[in-house]
Design a protein around this motif. Structure first.
Motif, PDB file in Angstrom:
ATOM      1  N   LEU A  42       0.820  -1.208   0.000  1.00 44.93           N
ATOM      2  CA  LEU A  42       0.000   0.000   0.000  1.00 44.93           C
ATOM      3  C   LEU A  42       0.854   1.258   0.000  1.00 44.93           C
ATOM      4  CD1 LEU A  42      -2.786  -1.108   2.501  1.00 44.93           C
ATOM      5  CD2 LEU A  42      -3.038  -0.750   0.051  1.00 44.93           C
ATOM      6  N   SER A  43       1.970   1.216   0.703  1.00 42.72           N
ATOM      7  CA  SER A  43       2.881   2.356   0.716  1.00 42.72           C
ATOM      8  C   SER A  43       3.485   2.585  -0.661  1.00 42.72           C
ATOM      9  CB  SER A  43       3.992   2.126   1.744  1.00 42.72           C
ATOM     10  OG  SER A  43       4.895   3.207   1.761  1.00 42.72           O
ATOM     11  N   ASP A  44       3.859   1.495  -1.337  1.00 39.07           N
ATOM     12  CA  ASP A  44       4.406   1.614  -2.694  1.00 39.07           C
ATOM     13  C   ASP A  44       3.366   2.176  -3.656  1.00 39.07           C
ATOM     14  OD1 ASP A  44       6.826   0.633  -1.859  1.00 39.07           O
ATOM     15  OD2 ASP A  44       6.438  -1.429  -2.503  1.00 39.07           O
ATOM     16  N   LEU A  45       2.104   1.760  -3.475  1.00 35.10           N
ATOM     17  CA  LEU A  45       1.047   2.265  -4.331  1.00 35.10           C
ATOM     18  C   LEU A  45       0.882   3.763  -4.139  1.00 35.10           C
ATOM     19  CD1 LEU A  45      -1.213   1.532  -6.334  1.00 35.10           C
ATOM     20  CD2 LEU A  45      -2.727   1.238  -4.376  1.00 35.10           C
ATOM     21  N   ARG A  46       0.916   4.220  -2.901  1.00 38.22           N
ATOM     22  CA  ARG A  46       0.823   5.652  -2.619  1.00 38.22           C
ATOM     23  C   ARG A  46       2.013   6.395  -3.204  1.00 38.22           C
ATOM     24  NH1 ARG A  46      -2.475   9.450  -2.078  1.00 38.22           N
ATOM     25  NH2 ARG A  46      -3.734   8.179  -0.669  1.00 38.22           N
ATOM     26  N   ARG A  47       3.215   5.806  -3.082  1.00 42.01           N
ATOM     27  CA  ARG A  47       4.414   6.458  -3.596  1.00 42.01           C
ATOM     28  C   ARG A  47       4.346   6.610  -5.112  1.00 42.01           C
ATOM     29  NH1 ARG A  47       7.662   3.011  -1.862  1.00 42.01           N
ATOM     30  NH2 ARG A  47       8.176   3.990   0.131  1.00 42.01           N
ATOM     31  N   ASN A  48       3.720   5.635  -5.775  1.00 40.34           N
ATOM     32  CA  ASN A  48       3.625   5.665  -7.235  1.00 40.34           C
ATOM     33  C   ASN A  48       2.396   6.406  -7.737  1.00 40.34           C
ATOM     34  OD1 ASN A  48       5.981   4.134  -7.398  1.00 40.34           O
ATOM     35  ND2 ASN A  48       4.848   2.196  -7.294  1.00 40.34           N
ATOM     36  N   GLY A  49       1.654   7.033  -6.832  1.00 39.47           N
ATOM     37  CA  GLY A  49       0.499   7.823  -7.234  1.00 39.47           C
ATOM     38  C   GLY A  49      -0.737   7.015  -7.524  1.00 39.47           C
ATOM     39  N   GLY A  50      -0.803   5.777  -7.026  1.00 43.43           N
ATOM     40  CA  GLY A  50      -1.963   4.939  -7.274  1.00 43.43           C
ATOM     41  C   GLY A  50      -3.141   5.329  -6.407  1.00 43.43           C
ATOM     42  N   ASP A  51      -4.308   4.732  -6.741  1.00 38.60           N
ATOM     43  CA  ASP A  51      -5.540   4.996  -6.009  1.00 38.60           C
ATOM     44  C   ASP A  51      -5.789   3.860  -5.042  1.00 38.60           C
ATOM     45  OD1 ASP A  51      -7.959   5.719  -5.048  1.00 38.60           O
ATOM     46  OD2 ASP A  51      -9.051   5.526  -6.962  1.00 38.60           O
ATOM     47  N   LEU A  52      -5.746   4.163  -3.749  1.00 38.29           N
ATOM     48  CA  LEU A  52      -5.920   3.122  -2.747  1.00 38.29           C
ATOM     49  C   LEU A  52      -7.361   2.652  -2.646  1.00 38.29           C
ATOM     50  CD1 LEU A  52      -3.627   4.345   0.159  1.00 38.29           C
ATOM     51  CD2 LEU A  52      -3.123   2.733  -1.653  1.00 38.29           C
ATOM     52  N   ASP A  53      -8.298   3.343  -3.289  1.00 42.40           N
ATOM     53  CA  ASP A  53      -9.678   2.901  -3.231  1.00 42.40           C
ATOM     54  C   ASP A  53      -9.874   1.566  -3.941  1.00 42.40           C
ATOM     55  OD1 ASP A  53     -10.502   4.980  -1.755  1.00 42.40           O
ATOM     56  OD2 ASP A  53     -11.283   6.175  -3.425  1.00 42.40           O
ATOM     57  N   GLN A  54      -8.923   1.170  -4.780  1.00 42.68           N
ATOM     58  CA  GLN A  54      -9.059  -0.113  -5.458  1.00 42.68           C
ATOM     59  C   GLN A  54      -8.779  -1.269  -4.512  1.00 42.68           C
ATOM     60  OE1 GLN A  54      -5.515  -1.057  -8.142  1.00 42.68           O
ATOM     61  NE2 GLN A  54      -5.255   1.131  -7.858  1.00 42.68           N
ATOM     62  N   PHE A  55      -8.219  -0.965  -3.345  1.00 40.67           N
ATOM     63  CA  PHE A  55      -7.963  -1.985  -2.336  1.00 40.67           C
ATOM     64  C   PHE A  55      -9.030  -1.915  -1.261  1.00 40.67           C
ATOM     65  CE2 PHE A  55      -3.822  -1.745  -4.223  1.00 40.67           C
ATOM     66  CZ  PHE A  55      -3.297  -3.017  -4.072  1.00 40.67           C
ATOM     67  N   HIS A  56      -9.361  -3.066  -0.725  1.00 40.46           N
ATOM     68  CA  HIS A  56     -10.162  -3.052   0.484  1.00 40.46           C
ATOM     69  C   HIS A  56      -9.223  -2.748   1.642  1.00 40.46           C
ATOM     70  CE1 HIS A  56     -13.706  -4.616  -1.445  1.00 40.46           C
ATOM     71  NE2 HIS A  56     -13.001  -5.600  -1.974  1.00 40.46           N
ATOM     72  N   CYS A  57      -9.680  -1.929   2.591  1.00 38.01           N
ATOM     73  CA  CYS A  57      -8.850  -1.597   3.746  1.00 38.01           C
ATOM     74  C   CYS A  57      -8.858  -2.764   4.706  1.00 38.01           C
ATOM     75  CB  CYS A  57      -9.374  -0.335   4.439  1.00 38.01           C
ATOM     76  SG  CYS A  57      -9.218   1.122   3.420  1.00 38.01           S
ATOM     77  N   HIS A  58      -7.949  -3.703   4.486  1.00 34.41           N
ATOM     78  CA  HIS A  58      -7.984  -4.921   5.281  1.00 34.41           C
ATOM     79  C   HIS A  58      -6.568  -5.442   5.444  1.00 34.41           C
ATOM     80  CE1 HIS A  58      -9.640  -8.485   7.026  1.00 34.41           C
ATOM     81  NE2 HIS A  58      -9.075  -9.252   6.123  1.00 34.41           N
ATOM     82  N   ASP A  59      -6.186  -5.728   6.679  1.00 36.10           N
ATOM     83  CA  ASP A  59      -4.845  -6.211   6.949  1.00 36.10           C
ATOM     84  C   ASP A  59      -4.696  -7.695   6.664  1.00 36.10           C
ATOM     85  OD1 ASP A  59      -3.424  -4.047   7.598  1.00 36.10           O
ATOM     86  OD2 ASP A  59      -3.563  -4.267   9.764  1.00 36.10           O
ATOM     87  N   SER A  60      -5.816  -8.417   6.642  1.00 33.99           N
ATOM     88  CA  SER A  60      -5.831  -9.863   6.390  1.00 33.99           C
ATOM     89  C   SER A  60      -5.014 -10.650   7.408  1.00 33.99           C
ATOM     90  CB  SER A  60      -5.295 -10.167   4.981  1.00 33.99           C
ATOM     91  OG  SER A  60      -6.078  -9.536   4.010  1.00 33.99           O
ATOM     92  N   VAL A  61      -4.832 -10.076   8.585  1.00 34.17           N
ATOM     93  CA  VAL A  61      -4.072 -10.784   9.598  1.00 34.17           C
ATOM     94  C   VAL A  61      -4.699 -10.586  10.957  1.00 34.17           C
ATOM     95  CG1 VAL A  61      -1.897 -10.537   8.365  1.00 34.17           C
ATOM     96  CG2 VAL A  61      -2.584  -8.818  10.014  1.00 34.17           C
ATOM     97  N   CYS A  62      -4.329 -11.441  11.886  1.00 35.55           N
ATOM     98  CA  CYS A  62      -4.756 -11.265  13.269  1.00 35.55           C
ATOM     99  C   CYS A  62      -3.825 -10.287  13.955  1.00 35.55           C
ATOM    100  CB  CYS A  62      -4.691 -12.587  14.030  1.00 35.55           C
ATOM    101  SG  CYS A  62      -5.741 -13.873  13.352  1.00 35.55           S
TER     102      CYS A  62
END
Length: 289
Positions: free
Chosen positions: A250-270
């Motif tokens: 997610l950090s790389d996506l932000r650095r590259n100017g991507g749209d984080l809305d395409q991801f679900h906000c989910h850590d997928s971990v406990c």
């Protein structure tokens, strides 16, 4: 008064009283809202840019920093409204506070401070190695979070109101657990409003709740012994690795100017707390024996 050739005039009013706070002359048409904030800050040093909400309408939404004056629905003399957002604190500082708290709170129980379990148990240690392992896992989780906050996470908005730092938003343990496991840092980078950011009390309280039972003098180890412990540790490490990889992506996506809305906000971990529950509390051992 009409604007001079090639320039705009900007009038800034108080959003509530409609009193004029300043009149900016000869403002470039391509000036951004951020630049207007800086001009306003020079006139009113106590209202630094992060504290300012600049609007076209008193009850409207705040204008974004990147919006350009000449592209707004205003004439050559623009009327903007200012609202004081109050003292601000940086998001990085917010997370450092959130994640540092559980570390110190857990150690208060781990080292059995006199005011925790009573004077008779002060500064004693548990005879069970799994209690030490739990402390290592808990500490690793939050140290990892602190490192990620400084070196990995990127935030679209630099600050939040200081008054929210200890506001406990979740209304139940269920909503709190969901909040902890839904990628809070990365969700702030989307356009969605995530009120659970205001949850320092939850982090600290949940750490105290776990630590109290895990480090209690009457605690006894898991029923299935080393098999249960080893399985929980393996799951913990897998979860931590998955959590870290998602944050980096997610950090790389932000650095590259991507749209984080395409991801679900989910850590997928406990969280480490969930692993603690699997590791140590499967049969409610406290007080047995």
């Amino acid at each position: 008064m009409s604007g001079r050739a090639g320039f705009f005039e900007v009038e800034i009013l108080d959003w509530k009283t409609k009193k004029q706070l300043c009149f900016l002359d000869k403002v470039e048409p391509n000036a951004t809202i951020r630049e207007i904030r800086l001009m306003f800050h020079k006139l009113y040093p106590r209202w630094y840019p992060a504290r300012q909400s600049i609007k076209l309408d008193p009850k409207g939404k705040s204008l974004r920093d990147e919006e350009i004056l000449q592209h707004l629905p205003v004439g050559t003399t623009a009327t903007l409204y200012f609202k004081d957002l109050g003292p601000q604190i940086g998001w990085t500082t917010v997370f450092l506070i959130e994640y540092t708290g559980p570390l110190f709170i857990y150690f208060l129980f781990y080292f059995r401070m006199p005011f925790v379990y009573g004077l008779d148990e002060r500064f004693t240690s548990s005879p069970h190695p799994v209690v030490n392992l739990a402390c290592i896992c808990h500490s690793f989780h939050y140290i990892k979070r602190l490192i990620e906050t400084v070196f990995v996470h990127r935030f679209s908005h630099g600050t939040m109101p200081l008054r929210n730092i200890v506001k406990d938003q979740p209304n139940s343990l269920l909503s709190a657990v969901v909040a902890l496991n839904t990628g809070l840092e990365d969700c702030t980078k989307t356009k969605k409003k995530i009120p659970v950011f205001q949850n320092c009390l939850y982090y600290w309280g949940f750490a105290a709740w776990l630590a109290y039972y895990i480090n209690h003098p009457l605690y006894t180890p898991p029923s299935y012994g080393k098999k249960q412990i080893n399985f929980a540790v393996i799951m913990f490490l897998l979860c931590e690795a998955g959590n870290f990889s998602i944050h980096v992506a997610l950090s790389d996506l932000r650095r590259n100017g991507g749209d984080l809305d395409q991801f679900h906000c989910h850590d997928s971990v406990c969280s480490s707390g969930a692993v603690h529950l699997a590791l140590l509390h499967s049969d409610d051992n406290l007080g047995k024996g």
